[in-house]
Design a protein around this motif. Structure first.
Motif, short mmCIF file in Angstrom:
data_model
loop_
_atom_site.label_atom_id
_atom_site.label_comp_id
_atom_site.label_asym_id
_atom_site.label_seq_id
_atom_site.Cartn_x
_atom_site.Cartn_y
_atom_site.Cartn_z
N ALA A 199 13.27 -3.43 58.84
CA ALA A 199 11.95 -3.91 59.25
C ALA A 199 12.24 -4.14 60.91
CB ALA A 199 11.46 -5.45 58.84
N ALA A 200 13.86 -4.57 61.19
CA ALA A 200 13.91 -4.83 62.53
C ALA A 200 14.22 -3.67 63.30
CB ALA A 200 15.11 -5.62 62.73
N GLY A 201 13.94 -2.15 62.84
CA GLY A 201 13.93 -1.05 63.44
C GLY A 201 15.20 -0.24 63.14
N ALA A 202 16.11 -0.60 62.37
CA ALA A 202 16.98 0.22 62.03
C ALA A 202 16.71 1.19 60.89
CB ALA A 202 18.23 -0.58 61.21
N THR A 203 17.19 2.43 60.62
CA THR A 203 17.06 3.19 59.54
C THR A 203 18.23 2.78 58.61
OG1 THR A 203 18.61 4.80 60.51
CG2 THR A 203 16.30 5.29 61.09
N VAL A 204 17.66 2.67 57.13
CA VAL A 204 18.75 2.53 56.25
C VAL A 204 18.54 3.58 55.10
CG1 VAL A 204 19.45 0.77 54.28
CG2 VAL A 204 18.43 -0.06 56.55
N GLN A 205 19.95 4.10 54.72
CA GLN A 205 20.08 5.00 53.74
C GLN A 205 21.06 4.59 52.87
OE1 GLN A 205 20.10 8.61 56.07
NE2 GLN A 205 19.24 9.70 54.37
N GLU A 206 21.05 5.07 51.32
CA GLU A 206 22.03 4.64 50.68
C GLU A 206 23.36 5.93 50.96
OE1 GLU A 206 22.61 3.96 46.67
OE2 GLU A 206 20.91 2.41 46.70
N MET A 253 28.73 -4.33 64.68
CA MET A 253 28.73 -5.16 63.81
C MET A 253 28.16 -6.54 63.75
SD MET A 253 32.24 -6.12 61.48
CE MET A 253 32.63 -7.59 62.05
N PHE A 254 28.54 -7.03 64.95
CA PHE A 254 28.02 -8.50 65.26
C PHE A 254 26.54 -8.51 65.72
CE2 PHE A 254 30.89 -12.19 65.59
CZ PHE A 254 32.01 -11.68 65.01
N THR A 255 25.93 -7.29 66.48
CA THR A 255 24.61 -7.32 66.53
C THR A 255 24.10 -7.03 65.23
OG1 THR A 255 25.43 -5.98 68.62
CG2 THR A 255 22.91 -5.80 67.93
N ALA A 256 24.24 -6.21 64.35
CA ALA A 256 23.71 -6.31 63.18
C ALA A 256 23.66 -7.40 62.34
CB ALA A 256 24.24 -5.03 62.23
N ALA A 257 24.95 -8.18 62.36
CA ALA A 257 24.92 -9.50 61.86
C ALA A 257 24.11 -10.52 62.28
CB ALA A 257 26.60 -9.90 61.67
N ALA A 258 23.72 -10.55 63.55
CA ALA A 258 22.86 -11.56 64.27
C ALA A 258 21.43 -11.33 63.88
CB ALA A 258 23.03 -11.32 65.69
N HIS A 283 26.04 -8.45 73.53
CA HIS A 283 25.19 -7.58 72.76
C HIS A 283 24.70 -8.08 71.72
CE1 HIS A 283 26.55 -4.19 75.07
NE2 HIS A 283 27.93 -4.98 75.17
N LEU A 284 24.88 -9.68 71.34
CA LEU A 284 24.51 -10.35 70.40
C LEU A 284 22.90 -10.16 69.85
CD1 LEU A 284 26.37 -13.67 69.93
CD2 LEU A 284 26.68 -11.54 68.47
N ASP A 285 22.26 -9.92 71.14
CA ASP A 285 20.95 -10.09 70.75
C ASP A 285 20.21 -8.43 71.10
OD1 ASP A 285 20.64 -12.73 70.52
OD2 ASP A 285 20.84 -13.13 72.77
N ASP A 286 21.08 -7.39 71.21
CA ASP A 286 20.56 -6.21 71.22
C ASP A 286 19.71 -5.73 70.33
OD1 ASP A 286 22.22 -6.03 73.48
OD2 ASP A 286 23.65 -4.31 72.83
N PRO A 299 37.75 -15.64 62.02
CA PRO A 299 37.14 -17.11 61.98
C PRO A 299 36.04 -17.28 60.84
CG PRO A 299 35.87 -15.57 63.55
CD PRO A 299 36.99 -14.86 62.69
N PHE A 300 35.75 -18.55 60.43
CA PHE A 300 34.78 -19.09 59.54
C PHE A 300 33.79 -19.57 60.69
CE2 PHE A 300 37.91 -18.82 56.40
CZ PHE A 300 37.17 -18.22 55.26
N ALA A 301 32.44 -19.81 60.46
CA ALA A 301 31.56 -20.65 61.41
C ALA A 301 30.31 -20.58 60.82
CB ALA A 301 31.56 -19.62 62.88
N ASN A 302 29.32 -21.39 61.24
CA ASN A 302 28.13 -21.93 60.86
C ASN A 302 27.08 -20.60 61.06
OD1 ASN A 302 28.17 -24.09 59.01
ND2 ASN A 302 28.86 -25.12 60.83
N THR A 303 27.52 -19.95 62.37
CA THR A 303 26.42 -18.98 63.11
C THR A 303 27.51 -17.86 63.46
OG1 THR A 303 26.61 -19.74 65.24
CG2 THR A 303 25.08 -21.00 63.96
N VAL A 304 26.63 -16.75 63.81
CA VAL A 304 27.18 -15.39 63.96
C VAL A 304 27.62 -15.70 65.40
CG1 VAL A 304 26.90 -13.06 64.44
CG2 VAL A 304 26.02 -13.88 62.30
#
Lengths: 477, 484
Positions: free
Chosen positions: B292-299, B468-473, B254-257, B218-223
């Motif tokens: 900033a939202a609490g994830a750990t990010v690494q390359e 994937m959707f949780t992160a996208a949200a 799980h969109l708001d997890d 799909p395409f949509a305006n929101t997640v």
């Protein structure tokens, strides 16, 4: 002897090598990858659906019944049934709706098997794989070929019908053996319910690879593939013609070119269709619309447990129970009379007489419903001298048609023992010793009558009554 | 820029108001038909608007609501379909002359499922011919324009579907993604675009480009809207042998997890050479936002993706060369007459296909040829295995991965049409996902130096749509204000 080349192969010097590829249409309810009905005949383009026509967006879904039949055939041919994969064979042709054929290429479902012919010889089977059939083109105008046709019509009813292509090894050494192989394969396909085996309707089609080599040579000669062989008779003729053609070439100092050749039934000869160099590049690759087919041990075991007794096993069983030669059991098994004979023998009937009746005096069909005990008592009456062979034959015929007991029939007909049992015995021996002449006699060749009468006279040193002998022979027709 | 892209209701809002009887599907439809009528001449998002069919469909939805029935989660939501999805008795062209006028006798599975969910299919959208392209300029019916800047392309190949959402013609549309054909135009048009796990959405009725890579999404305006549609169309379909048997993930609960504790890998190979500086900058900001939202990010390095483009341009054309063989003029579509069958087929295909399609058919036929198979197609399959393996290693350490969606923002029409390689490079970040069969989503995240949209891509392991959707949200809510 070949019809057109006019030469006879000197089989002392030359050996014919044949490998057959048999395409059998599987008797499934629906097509290999769609729910369109799999049925011969019908108005053109009625058994079709989006996939049959290769419409954009349609997708193949494998028919499990076809897989099951392929497993049955695989087991019947002593093959390993393996996880397999479908590939696409790409070529442009109007009767091929997607312009590719879904087939199994390097991973067939059945591999490495063999089958045993009635004479006990064993022919290897390289593989058997599933593929879809094409539609049928009719070229109108010109020579009936696509290139010079005014227009062509296409019936897609056959497109997508499941085929099992059974690829035999080049183990066959004569035209007769090739015919026996196809007959045996046909019997197996029918026995396991995989196909109706009708060559005349095209549900069984044979391509033959023929080569020749000097007797004793270990290397195979260059082969030609002969197509358009539509009956057992054409198969034999095509092989003999093609082998003779190749021997002629080699004898003239020329090389046999690897070619695909077309059998022309009317002319009794093969024509070149294309050379190896002209062969299409089919650009095979795994069909991404389908997934691996892995039937798994459980399914295969279930199919194995439900397998019928196959012709070769039936022949061995009958030979063992009757004590006759394995080769002599073939016709009885082919007619489906072996169960009847086995039961009659179990009920005490003389095995040789039992099989003789099954071979000469019974056909398939209704005869197989004969009561085995009644059949056994008939044989008993004959071997006990109550009936002559001729009378026994007549009684047997009536048993099949009326279902009455042999004693009742014999009584009603007023049969009593007559003293030509000695003559009957002599005729039996002559029939056994001269099967070809007997066959011609049965088919109505009266000239052979003289031959048989003469032989009886010779055996009885002229003591037999010629009229009685003639009557006796005629009664056996 | 056009006046009001995005200034309209979400699919969730529309469905809620139609289900409650607050608005009728008919009114919703007319409103959208009006927008199309007034602006699509400029955008050319649609090949065909299904006015009558859509009105019938909306009426049926309204009748159901009046009868106290629930028409479904997409009640009255207008949806546009890329013109490679079969719609019964409605022209389906793949934006190709060869299929012009052809009407399928059946609906694609996604069309059936949209109908069961109460959606109103409103039309068929423009695309690169047979989904081959990254700009929607390879359409036999003329290009689609980017609603944000009509001198620019919308991306492709699902450019019409992306533009239709961006222009407010529909809240939702479906596209197909073989090498990035949903995500790249989503990024260039400033909308959300999803390529689900291979096999999650049935391909039955999707006209094939490269069967082992094609996937509808799909395409949509929101997640959330994208999740709503995906839940409606995903799930096992016996008509597609490659369809996944397990039930599709539940997305909504799980969109708001949030991403607290989520391990996110930023793909090194997709942040350097070939990626515009502004695109890389926004992607780093997106990574920071997730952190900033609490994830750990690494390359994380996924070395094999460097070979993705090369492998893709063997695998996809090879399959296409076979898939497109059926357009021979014999059974359907356009036929150009000839003296012989061969001549007829040759003339039909010569006239019916555009240059890019011909280029790929030739490339694919060559890659499969005897003597070249092992060197080309065979080797590409090995690369595919390598890419899958490299991703698998990464997913042992990370829950989702992050990268730009497209190396640049929308480019002017005609900019890359003369240079196929430059066009192909558009999909360098999206192609590896298709080769691996994994899911990925593009979420709008700010704008480039030119003021045009930038999309950031979240990648997940197979059937990992939920995380994937949780992160996208989270990305969506963290996107710079006034994005686009």
């Amino acid at each position: 002897m070949s019809d057109a080349s006019g030469s006879t192969i000197d089989l002392e010097k030359w050996e014919i090598v044949v490998g057959l590829e048999v395409h059998a249409e599987l008797s499934t309810r629906t097509k290999l990858f769609s729910s369109a009905i799999n049925q011969f005949g019908g108005e053109p383009n009625t058994n079709i659906d989006p996939l049959t026509l290769g419409l954009p967006g349609s997708l193949p879904v494998l028919n499990e019944q076809a897989v099951e039949l392929a497993i049955r055939v695989g087991l019947a041919l002593n093959c390993a049934v393996r996880p397999s994969e479908f590939s696409r064979k790409n070529y442009f042709y109007p009767d091929l709706p997607k312009d590719y054929q879904i087939s199994q290429f390097d991973r067939p479902i059945d591999a490495e098997g063999h089958l045993e012919l009635p004479d006990g010889s064993v022919i290897g089977v390289e593989r058997a794989h599933l593929e879809e059939d094409t539609g049928k083109s009719t070229h109108v105008g010109g020579g009936g070929r696509i290139h010079d046709a005014g227009h062509s019509t296409i019936d897609y009813n056959r497109a997508g019908v499941p085929l099992l292509e059974i690829v035999g090894k080049p183990d066959i050494r004569s035209a007769d053996q090739a015919k026996a192989y196809v007959s045996e394969l046909r019997a197996i396909l029918i026995a396991v319910g995989a196909s109706d085996g009708k060559m005349e309707e095209g549900s069984m089609r044979v391509d033959c690879n023929v080569s020749v080599r000097a007797r004793g040579a270990s290397e195979l000669g260059t082969r030609c593939e002969v197509k358009n062989v539509n009956s057992l008779r054409s198969l034999g003729r095509a092989i003999e013609y093609e082998a003779a053609r190749q021997v002629d070439l080699i004898s003239a100092g020329e090389d046999v070119q690897q070619q695909t050749r077309h059998w022309n039934e009317d002319e009794g000869r093969t024509h070149k269709l294309r050379s190896k160099e002209e062969a299409d590049d089919y650009r095979f690759f795994p069909d991404p619309d389908l997934v691996e087919v892995d039937p798994g041990e459980e399914w295969i075991d279930r199919v194995r447990a439900a397998m019928p007794v196959l012709p070769a096993a039936r022949r061995h069983r009958l030979a063992e129970a009757s004590g006759v030669d394995l080769a002599k059991t073939a016709i009885v098994v082919e007619r489906g009379l072996d169960e009847l004979c086995l039961a009659a023998i179990r009920a005490g009937a003389d095995p040789v007489r039992t099989l003789t009746h099954a071979e000469h005096n019974l056909s398939g069909g209704r005869s197989s419903n004969l009561d085995p005990d009644g059949f056994a008592s008939l044989v008993g009456m004959e071997t006990g001298g109550e009936l002559t062979a001729t009378q026994a034959k007549q009684v047997l015929a009536e048993m099949v048609s009326s279902g009455d007991s042999p004693a009742d029939i014999a009584q009603a007909r007023g049969f009593e023992a007559m003293d030509n049992s000695e003559l009957e015995g002599i005729v039996d021996e002559l029939v056994a010793a001269n099967p070809d002449e007997w066959q011609r006699f049965i088919e109505g060749d009266s000239k052979v009558m003289g031959f048989f009468v003469g032989q009886v006279m010779k055996a009885t040193r002229g003591q037999a009554d010629g009229k009685v002998v003639t009557k006796l022979l005629n009664s056996r027709r | 820029m056009t006046s009001n892209p995005g200034a309209h209701l979400t699919a969730i809002d529309i469905a809620a108001s139609v289900r409650s009887g607050e608005r009728t599907a008919g009114d919703v439809l007319e409103e959208h038909l009006e927008r199309i009528a007034s602006s699509d001449a400029e955008i050319h998002a649609f090949n065909h608007v299904m006015v009558d069919e859509a009105r019938h469909c909306a009426q049926a939805v309204d009748t159901a609501v009046k009868a106290g029935e629930d028409p479904g989660p997409l009640a009255g939501v207008p949806v546009a379909l890329k013109d490679n999805m079969c719609t019964r008795a409605v022209p389906t062209t793949c934006s190709s002359r060869i299929l012009q006028g052809w009407k399928p006798p059946y609906d694609a599975t996604v069309v059936q499922r949209l109908g069961m969910a109460g959606a109103v299919v409103i039309g068929k959208t423009n695309m690169d011919e047979f989904a081959m392209g990254s700009s929607t300029e390879n359409s036999a019916f003329g290009p689609t324009r980017n609603p944000w800047d009509t001198s620019c392309v919308p991306g492709g190949s699902s450019g019409g579907s992306a533009a239709a959402v961006a222009a407010g013609f529909v809240p939702i549309s479906l596209g197909s993604d073989t090498g990035g054909s949903i995500r790249q135009p989503a990024a260039l048009c400033g909308v959300v675009g999803v390529k689900p796990t291979y096999g999650a959405v049935s391909r039955f009725g999707l006209i094939a480009f490269a069967s082992s890579l094609d996937q509808i999404g799909p395409f949509a305006n929101t997640v959330a809207d994208a999740a709503l549609v995906l839940e409606a169309i995903a799930g096992h379909d016996p008509a597609d042998s490659t369809s996944i048997r397990e039930p599709f993930a539940e997305l909504f609960p799980h969109l708001d997890d949030g991403v607290s504790g989520t391990r996110i890998g930023l793909i090194t190979e997709m942040m350097g050479e070939g990626i515009d500086a502004d695109v890389a900058a926004r992607t780093r900001e997106a990574a920071d936002a997730l952190e900033a939202a609490g994830a750990t990010v690494q390359e994380v390095s996924i070395p094999a993706v460097n070979y993705g483009l090369s492998a893709y341009y063997l695998v996809a054309p090879a399959e296409a060369s076979s898939n497109l063989a059926r357009y021979d003029g014999v059974r359907y579509g356009n036929r150009v007459e000839g003296n012989t069958t061969d001549e007829m087929m040759f003339a039909t295909r010569t006239e019916g296909f555009g240059d890019e399609v011909k280029r790929r058919i030739m490339l694919g036929a060559y890659a499969l040829s005897a003597g070249y198979y092992d060197a080309f197609y065979g080797k590409a399959l090995k690369v595919r295995t390598l890419i899958r393996a490299d991703f698998q290693v990464a997913y042992e350490k990370f829950d989702v991965l992050l990268s730009p969606t497209s190396p640049s923002t929308a480019f002017p029409l005609g900019d890359k049409t003369a240079d196929p390689m430059a066009m192909y490079l558009n999909d360098v970040c999206t192609i590896p996902t298709n080769l691996a069969g994994h899911p990925a989503i593009s979420v709008p995240f700010g704008t480039g130096d030119d003021g045009l949209s930038i999309g950031v891509q979240v990648l997940a392991p197979p059937q990992g749509e939920q995380q994937m959707f949780t992160a996208a949200a989270v990305l969506e809510s963290a996107a710079p204000g006034g994005a686009r």
